[in-house]
Design a protein around this motif. Structure first.
Motif, PDB file in Angstrom:
ATOM      1  N   PHE A   9      35.303  40.237 -52.623  1.00  0.00           N
ATOM      2  CA  PHE A   9      35.010  38.587 -52.480  1.00  0.00           C
ATOM      3  C   PHE A   9      34.438  38.181 -51.239  1.00  0.00           C
ATOM      4  N   THR A  10      34.777  38.442 -50.198  1.00  0.00           N
ATOM      5  CA  THR A  10      34.248  38.382 -48.987  1.00  0.00           C
ATOM      6  C   THR A  10      32.944  38.687 -48.821  1.00  0.00           C
ATOM      7  N   LEU A  11      32.540  39.937 -49.060  1.00  0.00           N
ATOM      8  CA  LEU A  11      31.323  40.566 -49.017  1.00  0.00           C
ATOM      9  C   LEU A  11      30.333  39.734 -49.796  1.00  0.00           C
TER      10      LEU A  11
ATOM     11  N   ALA B  50      35.197  41.246 -61.349  1.00  0.00           N
ATOM     12  CA  ALA B  50      35.253  40.069 -61.459  1.00  0.00           C
ATOM     13  C   ALA B  50      34.740  39.493 -60.023  1.00  0.00           C
ATOM     14  N   ALA B  51      35.263  39.993 -59.140  1.00  0.00           N
ATOM     15  CA  ALA B  51      35.076  39.759 -57.570  1.00  0.00           C
ATOM     16  C   ALA B  51      33.477  39.976 -57.153  1.00  0.00           C
ATOM     17  N   GLY B  52      33.164  40.795 -58.037  1.00  0.00           N
ATOM     18  CA  GLY B  52      31.478  41.154 -57.640  1.00  0.00           C
ATOM     19  C   GLY B  52      31.347  42.671 -57.443  1.00  0.00           C
ATOM     20  N   ALA B  53      32.274  43.597 -57.413  1.00  0.00           N
ATOM     21  CA  ALA B  53      32.088  44.969 -57.394  1.00  0.00           C
ATOM     22  C   ALA B  53      31.034  45.656 -58.621  1.00  0.00           C
ATOM     23  N   SER B  54      30.039  46.251 -58.361  1.00  0.00           N
ATOM     24  CA  SER B  54      29.264  46.655 -59.382  1.00  0.00           C
ATOM     25  C   SER B  54      29.969  47.910 -60.179  1.00  0.00           C
ATOM     26  N   ILE B  55      30.825  48.634 -59.659  1.00  0.00           N
ATOM     27  CA  ILE B  55      31.476  49.957 -60.157  1.00  0.00           C
ATOM     28  C   ILE B  55      32.858  50.024 -59.505  1.00  0.00           C
TER      29      ILE B  55
ATOM     30  N   GLU C 148      24.133  43.161 -44.770  1.00  0.00           N
ATOM     31  CA  GLU C 148      22.963  42.648 -45.600  1.00  0.00           C
ATOM     32  C   GLU C 148      21.609  43.464 -45.636  1.00  0.00           C
ATOM     33  N   THR C 149      21.820  44.467 -44.797  1.00  0.00           N
ATOM     34  CA  THR C 149      20.558  45.259 -44.780  1.00  0.00           C
ATOM     35  C   THR C 149      20.821  46.607 -45.373  1.00  0.00           C
ATOM     36  N   VAL C 150      21.946  46.869 -45.901  1.00  0.00           N
ATOM     37  CA  VAL C 150      22.161  48.202 -46.573  1.00  0.00           C
ATOM     38  C   VAL C 150      21.928  47.925 -48.086  1.00  0.00           C
ATOM     39  N   GLU C 151      21.489  49.209 -48.909  1.00  0.00           N
ATOM     40  CA  GLU C 151      21.433  49.055 -50.268  1.00  0.00           C
ATOM     41  C   GLU C 151      22.661  49.279 -50.972  1.00  0.00           C
ATOM     42  N   THR C 152      23.983  49.984 -50.248  1.00  0.00           N
ATOM     43  CA  THR C 152      25.026  50.105 -51.099  1.00  0.00           C
ATOM     44  C   THR C 152      26.066  49.977 -50.142  1.00  0.00           C
ATOM     45  N   ILE C 153      27.274  49.339 -50.459  1.00  0.00           N
ATOM     46  CA  ILE C 153      28.628  49.284 -49.738  1.00  0.00           C
ATOM     47  C   ILE C 153      29.465  50.040 -50.763  1.00  0.00           C
ATOM     48  N   ILE C 154      30.329  50.709 -49.867  1.00  0.00           N
ATOM     49  CA  ILE C 154      31.469  51.353 -50.570  1.00  0.00           C
ATOM     50  C   ILE C 154      32.749  50.874 -49.927  1.00  0.00           C
ATOM     51  N   VAL C 155      33.797  50.347 -50.679  1.00  0.00           N
ATOM     52  CA  VAL C 155      35.083  49.877 -50.141  1.00  0.00           C
ATOM     53  C   VAL C 155      36.226  50.634 -50.832  1.00  0.00           C
ATOM     54  N   VAL C 156      36.867  51.387 -49.716  1.00  0.00           N
ATOM     55  CA  VAL C 156      37.976  52.373 -50.007  1.00  0.00           C
ATOM     56  C   VAL C 156      39.227  51.594 -49.768  1.00  0.00           C
TER      57      VAL C 156
ATOM     58  N   LYS D 143      17.193  42.371 -54.397  1.00  0.00           N
ATOM     59  CA  LYS D 143      18.409  42.380 -55.016  1.00  0.00           C
ATOM     60  C   LYS D 143      19.291  42.622 -54.025  1.00  0.00           C
ATOM     61  N   ALA D 144      20.598  42.136 -54.328  1.00  0.00           N
ATOM     62  CA  ALA D 144      21.917  42.310 -53.203  1.00  0.00           C
ATOM     63  C   ALA D 144      22.319  43.820 -53.274  1.00  0.00           C
ATOM     64  N   PRO D 145      23.097  44.354 -52.162  1.00  0.00           N
ATOM     65  CA  PRO D 145      23.600  45.640 -52.064  1.00  0.00           C
ATOM     66  C   PRO D 145      24.477  45.660 -53.270  1.00  0.00           C
ATOM     67  N   TYR D 146      24.442  46.988 -53.738  1.00  0.00           N
ATOM     68  CA  TYR D 146      25.548  47.451 -54.641  1.00  0.00           C
ATOM     69  C   TYR D 146      26.686  47.819 -54.120  1.00  0.00           C
ATOM     70  N   ILE D 147      27.832  47.140 -54.581  1.00  0.00           N
ATOM     71  CA  ILE D 147      29.157  47.320 -54.032  1.00  0.00           C
ATOM     72  C   ILE D 147      29.920  48.475 -55.029  1.00  0.00           C
ATOM     73  N   ILE D 148      30.471  49.366 -54.508  1.00  0.00           N
ATOM     74  CA  ILE D 148      31.214  50.131 -55.157  1.00  0.00           C
ATOM     75  C   ILE D 148      32.696  49.998 -54.455  1.00  0.00           C
ATOM     76  N   ALA D 149      33.553  49.982 -55.385  1.00  0.00           N
ATOM     77  CA  ALA D 149      35.035  49.457 -55.058  1.00  0.00           C
ATOM     78  C   ALA D 149      36.134  50.286 -55.535  1.00  0.00           C
ATOM     79  N   GLU D 150      36.695  50.967 -54.677  1.00  0.00           N
ATOM     80  CA  GLU D 150      37.845  52.014 -55.132  1.00  0.00           C
ATOM     81  C   GLU D 150      39.130  51.133 -55.607  1.00  0.00           C
ATOM     82  N   VAL D 151      39.788  51.258 -56.681  1.00  0.00           N
ATOM     83  CA  VAL D 151      40.939  50.632 -57.012  1.00  0.00           C
ATOM     84  C   VAL D 151      41.912  51.712 -57.157  1.00  0.00           C
ATOM     85  N   LEU D 152      43.107  51.654 -56.953  1.00  0.00           N
ATOM     86  CA  LEU D 152      44.201  52.644 -57.041  1.00  0.00           C
ATOM     87  C   LEU D 152      44.734  52.399 -58.075  1.00  0.00           C
ATOM     88  N   ASP D 153      45.146  51.303 -58.739  1.00  0.00           N
ATOM     89  CA  ASP D 153      45.845  50.891 -60.081  1.00  0.00           C
ATOM     90  C   ASP D 153      44.638  50.444 -61.001  1.00  0.00           C
TER      91      ASP D 153
END
Length: 85
Positions: A39-41, A75-80, A12-20, A56-66
């Motif tokens: 979703f959990t984030l 839809a789960a909440g990833a920004s990009i 909750e203290t960061v500006e960006t979260i990256i999910v790999v 504002k809430a942290p920006y979430i970057i999520a890597e998808v392989l497919d």
């Protein structure tokens, strides 16, 4: 990902979260874990008291392989989303 672990990481203290995504499982399994993590984030952040102090809430970057799962991650909440090989 458990919400209790997110508290330890103080997400909750960061500006960006990256999910790999994991490369050790199938792309579908990796994407399912990534989407569940997003979703959990978002759930954890929505309940966080310290988020009230932020504009504002942290920006979430999520890597998808497919690529077919990109919409699900958003839809789960990833920004990009994207595959960042």
């Amino acid at each position: 990902t458990k919400e209790s672990e997110l508290g330890k990481a103080r997400v909750e203290t960061v500006e960006t979260i990256i999910v790999v995504g994991s490369r050790e499982v199938s792309p579908q399994a990796a994407d399912a874990t990534t989407i569940l993590t997003v979703f959990t984030l978002r759930s954890y952040l929505a309940k966080s008291d310290s988020l009230e102090l932020r504009t504002k809430a942290p920006y979430i970057i999520a890597e998808v392989l497919d690529a077919e799962n990109a919409d699900h991650a958003r839809a789960a909440g990833a920004s990009i989303t994207g595959s960042f090989d």
